[in-house]
Design an enzyme around this catalytic site. Structure first.
Site, PDB file in Angstrom:
ATOM      1  N   SER A 174      63.417  56.490  37.621  1.00  0.00           N
ATOM      2  CA  SER A 174      62.648  57.573  37.014  1.00  0.00           C
ATOM      3  C   SER A 174      61.974  57.093  35.725  1.00  0.00           C
ATOM      4  O   SER A 174      61.205  56.144  35.746  1.00  0.00           O
ATOM      5  CB  SER A 174      63.562  58.777  36.776  1.00  0.00           C
ATOM      6  OG  SER A 174      62.822  59.932  36.474  1.00  0.00           O
ATOM      7  N   ASP A 226      59.083  64.179  46.467  1.00  0.00           N
ATOM      8  CA  ASP A 226      59.639  64.191  45.115  1.00  0.00           C
ATOM      9  C   ASP A 226      58.834  65.162  44.255  1.00  0.00           C
ATOM     10  O   ASP A 226      57.639  64.959  44.026  1.00  0.00           O
ATOM     11  CB  ASP A 226      59.581  62.779  44.533  1.00  0.00           C
ATOM     12  CG  ASP A 226      60.284  62.647  43.188  1.00  0.00           C
ATOM     13  OD1 ASP A 226      60.502  63.676  42.509  1.00  0.00           O
ATOM     14  OD2 ASP A 226      60.616  61.507  42.819  1.00  0.00           O
ATOM     15  N   HIS A 249      64.018  63.513  44.347  1.00  0.00           N
ATOM     16  CA  HIS A 249      64.020  62.711  43.130  1.00  0.00           C
ATOM     17  C   HIS A 249      65.410  62.143  42.892  1.00  0.00           C
ATOM     18  O   HIS A 249      66.360  62.874  42.609  1.00  0.00           O
ATOM     19  CB  HIS A 249      63.586  63.552  41.927  1.00  0.00           C
ATOM     20  CG  HIS A 249      63.372  62.728  40.682  1.00  0.00           C
ATOM     21  ND1 HIS A 249      62.300  61.878  40.540  1.00  0.00           N
ATOM     22  CD2 HIS A 249      64.117  62.604  39.542  1.00  0.00           C
ATOM     23  CE1 HIS A 249      62.376  61.281  39.359  1.00  0.00           C
ATOM     24  NE2 HIS A 249      63.472  61.693  38.747  1.00  0.00           N
TER      25      HIS A 249
END
Length: 404
Positions: free
Chosen positions: A217, A348, A377
């Site tokens: 991320s 996502d 995610h």
């Protein structure tokens, strides 16, 4: 009522069974991983062998990473009750602190002081010294070495490559994982100075070890941007970015939308972590030239408010738009010159596929992109009980580049 023993009933059962089979087969086919990489003529050479000559990045992916390219294995079929990206993300967030057999690792911590006086902590697993490869893991916003996917990745790598003396070091950003806050400047999505200092520190202390970067991320964005900034001078041997936002503006728009995931899961979790760090930094005096509005900062409810009042001013940007433009790694992807693999999910909601620079992966010979239809995610949960799918392809990629 249909007589199941009659010819008509038997034909009905056969038709029902065939329909179910083809529906299942179609769903599984829809879970196939798609890899985007430069063609065979331009793909970068990653090693040379005595029997095969030159081995390119494309060769590695198609010959040594079956989880990504083998027609029989390159699937990420979600756990049945986690069939959507939303469910994957929520479930992964709920078990973020889970410690099970796949993630029961212990760390040895050491602190590193940055040039502005800030402290970052490095959690090592295992703590033994050696000359084997070292993977640097970077978490997302508010994350740390204690997150389930970080610990599971760390354990998997050190276990699988134990014979090579493989070690993992998890980078805990400023103020995370109970790291002392010794500078008023927080970390942010585009801040690469700390990572640059950490890589230099680890490289200096381990001159004979190959270094691998693995980011998740926001950590993936920081890692990718750093590698692009370093260009041909990058000392990492390879890198993997999972759920990288690439275009911060696209990701920010998605995160700040008002919906179930953002309002009740992601935003509250991230804001609690960031606000806790801000409160812990109250004993420090902020640079007066920043002209921070502490009332607005302390009353912030959404991530963009903190970014606008804190990150924009501290970094000296004109506005939020410039912060997004300068912080995103999308502008640096063209300059990556080490073997690099990005793994992103098409469903996502935190780092949407609209922000992925797909065309760049077809041009830059050093980079590859794996697109998964249903992973959410940082979810990518498959099987029963759910296990993290992306660990296997990362293992295969690292082994092909570093170990062989």
């Amino acid at each position: 009522m249909l007589d199941l023993l009659s010819p008509t009933g038997a034909l009905g059962l056969v038709a029902l069974g065939m329909g179910g089979y083809y529906s299942c087969r179609r769903y599984i086919d829809g879970c196939r991983v798609k890899v985007i990489v430069a063609d065979a003529k331009t793909s970068v050479v990653v090693r040379q062998t005595t029997d095969k000559g030159m081995v390119t990045l494309r060769d590695v992916l198609y010959a040594e990473c079956p989880s990504l390219t083998d027609p029989r294995r390159a699937f990420m079929v979600p756990t049945p009750y986690l069939a959507t990206g939303l469910l994957q993300t929520i479930y992964a967030t709920m078990r973020i602190r889970l410690c099970d057999r796949s993630s029961d690792v212990s760390y040895e911590r050491n602190m590193l002081i940055m040039k502005d006086g800030a402290t970052v902590s490095l959690d090592w697993c295992p703590s033994v010294e050696g000359k084997g490869p070292i993977a640097l893991l970077l978490s997302g916003v508010g994350g740390s070495s204690q997150e389930h996917h970080i610990r599971a990745m760390a354990k998997s790598l050190v276990t699988k490559f134990k014979g090579s003396g493989f070690r993992v070091v998890v980078v805990n950003h400023r103020g995370t994982a109970r790291t002392p806050i010794t500078s008023p400047r927080p970390y942010d999505s585009g801040f690469t100075d700390d990572l640059r200092a950490i890589v230099h520190h680890v490289r200096t202390a381990n001159p004979e070890s190959k270094l691998i970067g693995i980011g998740f991320s926001m950590g993936a964005n920081v890692l990718t941007k750093y590698i692009g900034e370093e260009g041909a001078s990058c000392t990492l041997s390879c890198a993997v970015a999972v759920c990288c936002p690439f275009d911060i503006k696209v990701s920010s728009d998605a995160i700040n939308q008002s919906n179930l995931l953002n309002n009740y899961v992601f935003q509250p979790a991230v804001m609690r972590t960031l606000m806790r760090a801000i409160k812990r930094a109250e004993h420090l005096t902020a640079d007066p030239t920043w002209a921070l509005d502490m009332t607005r900062i302390n009353g912030a409810k959404r991530l963009w408010e903190l970014e606008e009042e804190l990150m924009v001013k501290i970094s000296g940007y004109k506005n939020l738009a410039e912060y997004y433009e300068r912080s995103g790694c999308v502008a640096y992807v063209d300059d990556i010159s080490i073997p690099f693999l990005a793994i992103n999910s098409l469903d996502d909601r935190i780092t949407p596929p609209q922000g992925i620079p797909v065309a760049k992966f077809m041009i830059n010979p050093s980079i590859a992109l794996a697109l998964v239809p249903h992973g959410g995610h940082l979810g990518f949960l498959t099987g029963f009980p759910p296990r993290i799918w992306f660990i296997k392809p990362i293992e295969q990629f690292v082994e092909a580049i570093i170990i062989r």
